[in-house]
Structure formats: structure tokens, C-alpha cells
Write an enzyme that holds these catalytic residues in place. Sequence first.
Site, PDB file in Angstrom:
ATOM      1  N   ASP A 122       4.432   2.523  -0.920  1.00 31.98           N
ATOM      2  CA  ASP A 122       3.129   1.577  -0.911  1.00 31.98           C
ATOM      3  C   ASP A 122       2.200   2.104  -2.206  1.00 31.98           C
ATOM      4  O   ASP A 122       0.969   1.740  -2.070  1.00 31.98           O
ATOM      5  CB  ASP A 122       2.326   1.432   0.583  1.00 31.98           C
ATOM      6  CG  ASP A 122       3.337   0.806   1.408  1.00 31.98           C
ATOM      7  OD1 ASP A 122       4.351   0.069   1.100  1.00 31.98           O
ATOM      8  OD2 ASP A 122       3.403   1.272   2.443  1.00 31.98           O
ATOM      9  N   LYS A 127       4.088   0.504  -6.998  1.00 28.89           N
ATOM     10  CA  LYS A 127       5.318   0.743  -7.845  1.00 28.89           C
ATOM     11  C   LYS A 127       5.302  -0.822  -8.462  1.00 28.89           C
ATOM     12  O   LYS A 127       5.859  -0.724  -9.462  1.00 28.89           O
ATOM     13  CB  LYS A 127       6.529   1.210  -7.300  1.00 28.89           C
ATOM     14  CG  LYS A 127       6.318   2.635  -6.880  1.00 28.89           C
ATOM     15  CD  LYS A 127       7.671   3.030  -6.198  1.00 28.89           C
ATOM     16  CE  LYS A 127       7.774   2.587  -4.841  1.00 28.89           C
ATOM     17  NZ  LYS A 127       6.870   2.730  -3.957  1.00 28.89           N
ATOM     18  N   HIS A 139       7.463  -4.558  -2.289  1.00 31.68           N
ATOM     19  CA  HIS A 139       6.859  -4.487  -3.555  1.00 31.68           C
ATOM     20  C   HIS A 139       6.121  -5.845  -4.204  1.00 31.68           C
ATOM     21  O   HIS A 139       6.695  -6.939  -4.098  1.00 31.68           O
ATOM     22  CB  HIS A 139       7.885  -4.170  -4.767  1.00 31.68           C
ATOM     23  CG  HIS A 139       8.618  -2.901  -4.563  1.00 31.68           C
ATOM     24  ND1 HIS A 139       9.815  -2.569  -5.358  1.00 31.68           N
ATOM     25  CD2 HIS A 139       8.320  -1.998  -3.816  1.00 31.68           C
ATOM     26  CE1 HIS A 139      10.025  -1.264  -4.774  1.00 31.68           C
ATOM     27  NE2 HIS A 139       9.233  -0.574  -4.060  1.00 31.68           N
TER      28      HIS A 139
HETATM   29  P1  IMP Z   1      13.196   2.888   7.462  1.00 35.13           P
HETATM   30  O1  IMP Z   1      13.279   3.052   6.019  1.00 35.13           O
HETATM   31  O2  IMP Z   1      13.037   1.332   8.088  1.00 35.13           O
HETATM   32  O3  IMP Z   1      14.096   3.543   8.256  1.00 35.13           O
HETATM   33  O4  IMP Z   1      11.609   3.533   7.934  1.00 35.13           O
HETATM   34  C1  IMP Z   1      11.689   5.123   8.017  1.00 35.13           C
HETATM   35  C2  IMP Z   1      10.034   5.333   7.623  1.00 35.13           C
HETATM   36  O5  IMP Z   1      10.019   5.090   6.079  1.00 35.13           O
HETATM   37  C3  IMP Z   1       9.149   4.730   8.318  1.00 35.13           C
HETATM   38  O6  IMP Z   1       7.921   5.599   8.509  1.00 35.13           O
HETATM   39  C4  IMP Z   1       8.742   3.377   7.604  1.00 35.13           C
HETATM   40  O7  IMP Z   1       7.296   3.182   7.885  1.00 35.13           O
HETATM   41  C5  IMP Z   1       8.767   4.138   6.293  1.00 35.13           C
HETATM   42  N1  IMP Z   1       9.128   3.370   5.337  1.00 35.13           N
HETATM   43  C6  IMP Z   1      10.180   2.371   4.850  1.00 35.13           C
HETATM   44  N2  IMP Z   1       9.999   1.508   3.775  1.00 35.13           N
HETATM   45  C7  IMP Z   1       8.635   1.729   3.279  1.00 35.13           C
HETATM   46  C8  IMP Z   1       7.958   1.241   2.550  1.00 35.13           C
HETATM   47  O8  IMP Z   1       8.428   0.436   1.466  1.00 35.13           O
HETATM   48  N3  IMP Z   1       6.632   1.678   2.321  1.00 35.13           N
HETATM   49  C9  IMP Z   1       6.120   2.463   3.172  1.00 35.13           C
HETATM   50  N4  IMP Z   1       6.870   3.218   4.369  1.00 35.13           N
HETATM   51  C10 IMP Z   1       8.178   2.754   4.193  1.00 35.13           C
END
Ligand code: IMP
Length: 429
Positions: free
Chosen positions: A24, A27, A52
Site C-alpha cells: 500500500d 505503487k 492498486h
Molecule cells: P495474503 O496475501 O492474502 O495471503 O495475506 C498475507 C498478508 O499480506 C496479510 O497480512 C495481508 O494483509 C497482506 N497483504 C496481501 N496483499 C496486500 C496488499 O496488497 N497490501 C497490503 N497488505 C497485503
Amino acid sequence: MIDWPAPRDARRPVDVAVGIQWGDEGKGRVVDLLARNYGVIARFGGGDNAGHSIEVGETKLALHVVPSGVLVDGTKLFIGAGTVASLRGLVDEIDMLAKLGIDVSRISISDRAHVVFPYHAALDRLSERQRGSGAIGTTGRGIGPAYVDRAARLGITFGDLSKPALLASKIRAALLARAPLLSGADGLPTEEDVVGETLALAQRIVPHVVPGVRWLHDAIARGERILAEGAQGTMLDVNFGTYPFVTSSVTIAGGACTGLGVGPTTIGGVLGVAKAYCTRVGSGPFPSELDDERGERLRAQGREFGVTTGRPRRCGWYDAVAARYAAELNGLDTLVITKLDVLSGFERLGIVTGYSRADGTPCGVEGIGEPDLGVEIEEHPGWSEDLRGVRRIADLPANAHAFVERLAELTGVPVRAVSVGPERSALAT
Ligand code: IMP
């Protein structure tokens, strides 16, 4: 405009933009700004866990899988082998873009990217429930289980979608292997249901599927430059992030090589994007977190709520220890600082410059996650001016200018641009 990389090297046609915090960082808007210099914008990792956002005039876009070059006419948009994506999510995103009048024939998906199925999302939710208070706080999109299936050689690729018999047998094998878990999740879907739904959605997606390696290298051979767009942030990288509180993919610049199929010798510049403060969604250690009214104020002023899940983001000061680590991991040559305008009105600002263990001994990122990790905070005077009209870094109010200089110095990377508002034009260079 961001003058990067300067100079451009024709022998190194691939540049990389990555987030250097916990995702976040903004990008999407940086890639949108850079996109006119490239023939192809390529996503190399992650899936629709990413969100994004781009704002141009009245148009506000939230993209999840499609690369952030959509608003620049003529730029090709490539979803690489290192990514995973749900068919439903992809169809919805393509439809949303088409409705806005965007030419979606520019979107190509590597035959080697992997499909995220609804059963992956069910497994994601189950795994979170089983972890109880140790839950990772995933986005629930099935990203982790899809990458698990890829590594377990049970995954289904976008290339498989055009071969119905093979697809059906692979779905059967995957369901069989996951049956013990799925029956404890939201119920075991039937093979017919999964195959039927997949084939229906595949009709919409197959026209976008290309032999990814050939497609990208042909573009390079034609002399096109490629911008590899990272997803999430360095501190969520599966190898080097705050494991196990990470995502399941490679988020650092090296992932551009493995996620697109280009060699290290093709890489030109590596640009890092960081917010002027820090945020994190989900659980896991966050050394610079502010658990007080300053954190709440950052959340309110910065509108820090997830694009994908709507969850409130945890907020804290810029963490220069993590940023310097990220600069090393990614080989950054340039830093773009976003959301500096959000800090206007704070009387005093902080930057985390060091960590210490519970017994007082100093430590680096290897200490993240230890109980009672202490942080050293460098205080800076704030500024009250509204920065949204500033277009040159040199014209920032003195305290804001000094703050940016200090971020660059502590991170060890020059700052080439600073965003001062959500609009595309709100950029100081
Ligand atoms: P997952 O990618 O859904 O398996 O989540 C794993 C961790 O990555 C969690 O803490 C999510 O909140 C974080 N996360 C996944 N994608 C994003 C994103 O685009 N922005 C911020 N955090 C993310």
C-alpha cells in the site's frame, strides 16, 4: 515526470518498481506516472490480494490483477508467470475496465500464471480459523493455498484452460488431494461444478492467454522497454519479510526475473516506493506502529483503509531500519516518497532509526518479532502548510524538505519524486 532511470540503457530493457514497506505504498500511481515510457507494464507476482489505486481527474480506479498502466493508451499490460489470479476476479476487472472505455485487448496473461479457484479461498479461510489468535490476517483471496498448490505440483495454469480434458483431470487430481481439508472447510465442491464453472469463465479469458516467455522476449526484441510492477511490499516477501506474517510470493525486485522469465542482465533501474510514514494491514510485527491518537490521525488524514478488503490499516512512523534493509534487498537506485501531504499539521514527526532487544542491545531487522523490541525515534519539527500545489522538491516548506532529505539519507537512496496528493499531477520532482 519522474526522470528515471537516467540514463536508460538499451541493453537493459527491464526496469522494476517495488514497494519497500508492508504494501500500500502507492505503487499504482507511480507506475501510472511512469507508464508512458514503456511498451509493456508487467505484473510479476501476487494476485488479487493486491489493490492498486490510481486517480486521474474524475476517474478513480482500484485494480487487483491488471497492471497499473491501464490509463496510458497503447501500453501493453502483461500478467506474468509468477502471478496467481482468480478467473471470476479477472473477468470482473476486465469488464469494469471495458465499461470505462479502456481497450482491454491490451491485456495478456502468461500461460504459466496459475489459477486461483474458489476452493483456494475456502482453504485460506480454514487455515486462518485453525491458526486462531495466531492468524495472519490474510486477504482471504486464496493466494497462499494457490501458491502451495503450485509448489506441490497440483496447480492449474492459464495455459491449461484451453485444454478441457486435461483441465478436468487436473481439477480432479487437485480436489482429490485437498479433499481431507476441503471437507472440513466450506464443503467439498463437486468436480463437475468446478469444471463447469471454470470452462464457462475460461471462454472469456482464453483469448488473453499467450505463451508468456515468447511474448515478452518478442517485445524486448522489438525494442520495447518493460516496467515490472511489484505487488505488496518488501516486508511481506515470503523469503525476506516478517515471516510467517507475509504473503506467499516473492515481492522483491529479484522476483521480476523469476516471475517474468527474464535474466538478471536485462534489469536496468530499480525504483522503490515508500510512504512518508508506514502502514500495515493484517497481523504481524510492526515496530514503528503508533497505538495512540497520532496513529488514528494518520489513518484518518491518509484515508488508510484497504483497497481490497476495506480493513483499517495500522499506522506508524517511517521505519528507516526496514527501509535500509529493503534498499539492500532490492538494489534500489531511486526512491519515490508518497503521501507527504498527509503529514501536514503534525507538530512533531518521527522516524524510526534503530531497534533494541529487551536487554537494551541494539539490533537490526533480525530483531523484528522479538518480544519487547525497543525502537529509537528521531524527532523532527512538522509543518502546517498544505503541500498539494508544490511541484518541485526544492519548493517544499523548509521542514518538509529537511524531512525528505533525512528519509533519503537514512534509507541510503536518492529521492527523485514526492507525491503531495492523490491526483496524478500532485507530484514534486
Ligand atoms: P495474503 O496475501 O492474502 O495471503 O495475506 C498475507 C498478508 O499480506 C496479510 O497480512 C495481508 O494483509 C497482506 N497483504 C496481501 N496483499 C496486500 C496488499 O496488497 N497490501 C497490503 N497488505 C497485503
